[in-house]
Design a protein around this motif. Structure first.
Motif, PDB file in Angstrom:
ATOM      1  N   HIS A   1       0.788  -1.233   0.000  1.00  0.00           N
ATOM      2  CA  HIS A   1       0.000   0.000   0.000  1.00  0.00           C
ATOM      3  C   HIS A   1       0.822   1.287   0.000  1.00  0.00           C
ATOM      4  O   HIS A   1       0.274   2.350  -0.264  1.00  0.00           O
ATOM      5  CB  HIS A   1      -0.932   0.016   1.218  1.00  0.00           C
ATOM      6  CG  HIS A   1      -1.932  -1.085   1.233  1.00  0.00           C
ATOM      7  ND1 HIS A   1      -3.176  -0.985   0.654  1.00  0.00           N
ATOM      8  CD2 HIS A   1      -1.860  -2.338   1.747  1.00  0.00           C
ATOM      9  CE1 HIS A   1      -3.832  -2.115   0.808  1.00  0.00           C
ATOM     10  NE2 HIS A   1      -3.057  -2.961   1.475  1.00  0.00           N
TER      11      HIS A   1
ATOM     12  N   SER B   1      -6.648   1.945   5.457  1.00  0.00           N
ATOM     13  CA  SER B   1      -6.960   3.029   4.524  1.00  0.00           C
ATOM     14  C   SER B   1      -6.173   4.265   4.938  1.00  0.00           C
ATOM     15  O   SER B   1      -5.524   4.285   5.990  1.00  0.00           O
ATOM     16  CB  SER B   1      -8.469   3.324   4.519  1.00  0.00           C
ATOM     17  OG  SER B   1      -8.898   3.718   5.817  1.00  0.00           O
ATOM     18  N   ASP B   2      -6.250   5.307   4.124  1.00  0.00           N
ATOM     19  CA  ASP B   2      -5.594   6.587   4.432  1.00  0.00           C
ATOM     20  C   ASP B   2      -4.113   6.403   4.773  1.00  0.00           C
ATOM     21  O   ASP B   2      -3.626   6.873   5.810  1.00  0.00           O
ATOM     22  CB  ASP B   2      -6.311   7.300   5.589  1.00  0.00           C
ATOM     23  CG  ASP B   2      -7.743   7.663   5.239  1.00  0.00           C
ATOM     24  OD1 ASP B   2      -8.026   7.845   4.042  1.00  0.00           O
ATOM     25  OD2 ASP B   2      -8.576   7.749   6.163  1.00  0.00           O
TER      26      ASP B   2
ATOM     27  N   ASN C   1      -0.403   7.263   4.721  1.00  0.00           N
ATOM     28  CA  ASN C   1       0.356   8.502   4.534  1.00  0.00           C
ATOM     29  C   ASN C   1       1.811   8.299   4.945  1.00  0.00           C
ATOM     30  O   ASN C   1       2.106   7.525   5.873  1.00  0.00           O
ATOM     31  CB  ASN C   1      -0.241   9.644   5.362  1.00  0.00           C
ATOM     32  CG  ASN C   1      -1.625  10.042   4.872  1.00  0.00           C
ATOM     33  OD1 ASN C   1      -1.781  10.509   3.752  1.00  0.00           O
ATOM     34  ND2 ASN C   1      -2.626   9.839   5.707  1.00  0.00           N
TER      35      ASN C   1
ATOM     36  N   SER D   1       1.782   6.196   8.438  1.00  0.00           N
ATOM     37  CA  SER D   1       0.555   6.171   9.226  1.00  0.00           C
ATOM     38  C   SER D   1      -0.589   5.660   8.367  1.00  0.00           C
ATOM     39  O   SER D   1      -0.582   5.802   7.140  1.00  0.00           O
ATOM     40  CB  SER D   1       0.222   7.565   9.760  1.00  0.00           C
ATOM     41  OG  SER D   1      -0.211   8.417   8.709  1.00  0.00           O
ATOM     42  N   CYS D   2      -1.587   5.070   9.013  1.00  0.00           N
ATOM     43  CA  CYS D   2      -2.767   4.593   8.295  1.00  0.00           C
ATOM     44  C   CYS D   2      -3.912   4.436   9.288  1.00  0.00           C
ATOM     45  O   CYS D   2      -3.709   4.430  10.507  1.00  0.00           O
ATOM     46  CB  CYS D   2      -2.488   3.263   7.603  1.00  0.00           C
ATOM     47  SG  CYS D   2      -2.260   1.867   8.727  1.00  0.00           S
ATOM     48  N   GLN D   3      -5.094   4.327   8.750  1.00  0.00           N
ATOM     49  CA  GLN D   3      -6.277   4.024   9.544  1.00  0.00           C
ATOM     50  C   GLN D   3      -6.513   2.513   9.481  1.00  0.00           C
ATOM     51  O   GLN D   3      -6.525   1.930   8.396  1.00  0.00           O
ATOM     52  CB  GLN D   3      -7.503   4.762   9.008  1.00  0.00           C
ATOM     53  CG  GLN D   3      -7.427   6.275   9.111  1.00  0.00           C
ATOM     54  CD  GLN D   3      -7.487   6.756  10.555  1.00  0.00           C
ATOM     55  OE1 GLN D   3      -8.155   6.149  11.396  1.00  0.00           O
ATOM     56  NE2 GLN D   3      -6.813   7.851  10.844  1.00  0.00           N
TER      57      GLN D   3
ATOM     58  N   LYS E   1     -14.142  14.511   9.744  1.00  0.00           N
ATOM     59  CA  LYS E   1     -12.791  14.549   9.180  1.00  0.00           C
ATOM     60  C   LYS E   1     -11.951  15.637   9.840  1.00  0.00           C
ATOM     61  O   LYS E   1     -10.770  15.439  10.134  1.00  0.00           O
ATOM     62  CB  LYS E   1     -12.869  14.779   7.676  1.00  0.00           C
ATOM     63  CG  LYS E   1     -13.476  13.632   6.890  1.00  0.00           C
ATOM     64  CD  LYS E   1     -13.515  13.964   5.399  1.00  0.00           C
ATOM     65  CE  LYS E   1     -14.162  12.834   4.598  1.00  0.00           C
ATOM     66  NZ  LYS E   1     -14.236  13.171   3.156  1.00  0.00           N
TER      67      LYS E   1
ATOM     68  N   ARG F   1     -10.988  14.472  13.349  1.00  0.00           N
ATOM     69  CA  ARG F   1      -9.986  13.405  13.308  1.00  0.00           C
ATOM     70  C   ARG F   1      -8.605  13.969  12.985  1.00  0.00           C
ATOM     71  O   ARG F   1      -7.597  13.571  13.577  1.00  0.00           O
ATOM     72  CB  ARG F   1     -10.383  12.357  12.268  1.00  0.00           C
ATOM     73  CG  ARG F   1      -9.485  11.114  12.286  1.00  0.00           C
ATOM     74  CD  ARG F   1      -9.827  10.141  11.168  1.00  0.00           C
ATOM     75  NE  ARG F   1     -11.224   9.791  11.184  1.00  0.00           N
ATOM     76  CZ  ARG F   1     -12.068  10.042  10.192  1.00  0.00           C
ATOM     77  NH1 ARG F   1     -11.631  10.661   9.105  1.00  0.00           N
ATOM     78  NH2 ARG F   1     -13.322   9.679  10.267  1.00  0.00           N
ATOM     79  N   GLN F   2      -8.552  14.927  12.053  1.00  0.00           N
ATOM     80  CA  GLN F   2      -7.272  15.529  11.695  1.00  0.00           C
ATOM     81  C   GLN F   2      -6.700  16.333  12.855  1.00  0.00           C
ATOM     82  O   GLN F   2      -5.499  16.279  13.146  1.00  0.00           O
ATOM     83  CB  GLN F   2      -7.438  16.427  10.469  1.00  0.00           C
ATOM     84  CG  GLN F   2      -6.131  16.999   9.941  1.00  0.00           C
ATOM     85  CD  GLN F   2      -5.164  15.921   9.513  1.00  0.00           C
ATOM     86  OE1 GLN F   2      -5.535  15.011   8.769  1.00  0.00           O
ATOM     87  NE2 GLN F   2      -3.913  16.011   9.969  1.00  0.00           N
TER      88      GLN F   2
ATOM     89  N   ASN G   1      -5.307  13.840  15.417  1.00  0.00           N
ATOM     90  CA  ASN G   1      -4.018  13.275  14.995  1.00  0.00           C
ATOM     91  C   ASN G   1      -2.888  14.294  15.134  1.00  0.00           C
ATOM     92  O   ASN G   1      -1.786  13.970  15.582  1.00  0.00           O
ATOM     93  CB  ASN G   1      -4.111  12.792  13.550  1.00  0.00           C
ATOM     94  CG  ASN G   1      -4.972  11.547  13.406  1.00  0.00           C
ATOM     95  OD1 ASN G   1      -5.149  10.803  14.365  1.00  0.00           O
ATOM     96  ND2 ASN G   1      -5.510  11.332  12.216  1.00  0.00           N
TER      97      ASN G   1
END
Length: 292
Positions: free
Chosen positions: A84, A109-110, A112, A125-127, A240, A243-244, A247
């Protein structure tokens, strides 16, 4: 390293892998790695849980014609796996740090790449598609001493046997103090039993985050009340945003803690984050910034 992350709703097998670059000193060879890695994948592919393989493989998977990378990609394809991470993860270029899952598992997902680290490798990082463990409720029995009427309490002590009928025997006097004061406390501040939610300490949780969470809940209530698509979109956008913010707050907190550490304190900090002293599962607390 291999371990299992489990909640009431899901279970994930996580494998952390490091492949040292072959050298004359360690006597490692690409053929030895592929032999051992293939044996591992034979077992991993039949695990009845979702699977994540993560780590530094030291293979230039971004180079299409690199023989080692071609062989590695073929091994993943034959095992039904997918990689990924897209982009350079090392300061000298190339994608060395990977996140691998089975194609049938929709578990992450997500993804980065975080470049603002002190390490020569970037953090990934990821979800992860697994729910947070349910909150634990505990039952506590306490006295509400904050609401104790001190003048009335003192007045009742003055009327009790402690002020009028003191015994001269020390043991009897101690028992008298215990019985009378306990009886008065039971009258003025009786024991009460209540159920509370055990919450973990979150030093990064700021007033801005608290306000953003209130806005998110307000948007959710408005959407549930109206059922309109526009209100649903507003709610998801606020999710969103929250969540940002969360983080960013966690990352900034860990960066500050690490920056203030010497080598000994850094080991203690990593141990504290990896093994929190509480009864809840804290696997979702991760150290996203690495330091030599």
């Amino acid at each position: 390293m291999e371990f299992t992350i489990s909640t009431k709703t899901a279970s994930i097998e996580l494998l952390a892998i490091y492949r040292p670059p072959p050298s004359q000193k360690n006597k490692l060879t690409p053929n030895l790695f592929f032999e051992e890695f293939s044996s591992l994948l034979e077992r991993v592919t039949i695990i009845p849980r979702q699977v994540i393989l993560a780590g530094d493989f030291n293979i230039h998977v971004d180079v299409d014609l690199d023989p080692l990378a071609v062989n590695f990609r073929n091994v993943l394809i034959s095992a039904g796996l997918q990689q990924h991470v897209k982009g350079r993860t090392h300061k000298n270029g190339h994608t060395l740090d990977l996140l691998i899952t089975r194609k049938i598992d929709d578990v992450i997902s997500d993804v980065n790449i975080l470049y603002d680290t002190d390490s020569d490798h970037s953090a990934i990082s990821c979800q992860i598609g697994i729910s947070q463990p349910a909150a634990i409720r505990v039952t506590k029995t306490t006295r509400n001493l904050r609401d104790l009427a001190i003048p009335d309490f003192i007045n009742d002590i003055g009327k009790s046997a402690l002020a009028n009928h003191l015994d001269r025997d020390l043991d009897t006097l101690a028992l008298q103090y215990d019985n009378v004061l306990t009886s008065l406390l039971d009258h003025h501040a009786p024991w009460t039993t209540r159920s509370t939610t055990l919450r973990t300490n979150a030093p990064w949780y700021t007033d801005d985050l608290r306000q953003a969470k209130r806005v998110k809940r307000r948007c959710e209530r408005k959407w549930l009340a109206s059922g309109l698509e526009v209100h649903r979109q507003i709610f998801h956008e606020q999710c969103k945003t929250y969540r940002q913010m969360l983080n960013d707050a966690k990352r900034a907190h860990h960066q500050r803690c690490i920056a203030d550490c010497d080598d000994r304190q850094l080991f203690r900090l990593v141990d504290k984050i990896s093994n929190p002293d509480n009864t809840r599962s804290r696997f979702y607390q991760t150290l996203r910034v690495l330091k030599h």
